[in-house]
Design an enzyme around this catalytic site. Structure first.
Site, PDB file in Angstrom:
ATOM      1  N   SER A   1       0.864  -1.304   0.179  1.00 57.15           N
ATOM      2  CA  SER A   1       0.036  -0.027  -0.145  1.00 57.15           C
ATOM      3  C   SER A   1       0.918   1.310  -0.085  1.00 57.15           C
ATOM      4  CB  SER A   1      -0.919   0.047   1.462  1.00 57.15           C
ATOM      5  OG  SER A   1      -1.629  -1.254   1.348  1.00 57.15           O
ATOM      6  N   ARG A   2       2.110   1.095  -0.580  1.00 56.10           N
ATOM      7  CA  ARG A   2       2.988   2.191  -0.413  1.00 56.10           C
ATOM      8  C   ARG A   2       3.408   2.952   0.765  1.00 56.10           C
ATOM      9  NH1 ARG A   2       3.286   0.281  -4.723  1.00 56.10           N
ATOM     10  NH2 ARG A   2       3.278   1.178  -6.708  1.00 56.10           N
TER      11      ARG A   2
END
Length: 212
Positions: free
Chosen positions: A189-190
């Site tokens: 999810s970065r």
């Protein structure tokens, strides 16, 4: 047709925390570099070198790490190349290692100085003959009319020096003495892990976590 905006990857392999890293960033780098070697990554010592010219124009290129110890990261090049002229005007640089298969990056910023002549001589002597002659034949970063000119110059220097060309005075090593080293580990999810080491005036390192 694939759209660039649709190209993405979710990073899942590993994590990095302040409690896991070494107190010294060079030791931490050695650990990660050894893991890159064990993973048999292609050219794990390839790194982006970014420099800035006297007029403020930045430039970047891939070079090869050829030495690393407590004093910094060493590479070799033509002192009269674009990067060499940049470093003469502004002796600071940034390095970037990207080990994509391990979902890792290492960023280095620091002060640059030439290594001593004995170190440059030793590394030059270890290179293949063609590479040693190439250091004479190439007026690196300057315009050349065609490849035939380079090949003719290489042949001339081969004839002149034979099997034992001396190291050109315009060719040698630089060492990037780090003031900042950051270790980046891709996460889902970065929400990547970014652990930075900032060098203090007394030579110690302050460890910080950065927001992704």
């Amino acid at each position: 047709m694939t759209q660039l905006a649709d190209l993405r990857r979710n990073y899942m392999l590993s994590a990095l925390s302040e409690s896991d890293v070494a107190a010294d960033p060079i030791r931490q780098f050695q650990t990660w570099f050894d893991e890159a070697l064990q993973a048999k990554l292609p050219e794990p010592n390839a790194m982006t070198l970014a420099t800035v010219a006297a007029n403020g124009q930045p430039s970047a290129r891939i070079v090869l790490l050829k030495g690393m110890d407590a004093n910094g990261f060493t590479f070799f090049t033509n002192y009269e190349s674009r990067k060499g002229l940049d470093l003469q005007a502004n002796p600071r640089a940034a390095l970037l290692f990207h080990w994509v298969q391990l979902e890792r990056q290492v960023r280095v910023e620091g002060i640059v100085e030439k290594v001593d002549e004995a170190e440059s001589d030793a590394y030059y002597a270890s290179r293949p003959l063609g590479s040693r002659l190439g250091a004479w034949a190439s007026e690196q970063s300057r315009e050349v009319p065609g490849r035939d000119v380079l090949e003719a110059r290489e042949a001339d220097f081969r004839s002149k020096f034979g099997e034992n060309p001396p190291r050109p005075a315009h060719w040698g090593g630089y060492r990037v003495a780090p003031t900042w080293i950051e270790f980046w580990q891709g996460r889902p999810s970065r929400l990547h892990d970014r652990i930075g080491y900032r060098k203090q005036d007394d030579g110690s390192w302050d460890i910080v976590r950065l927001s992704p």
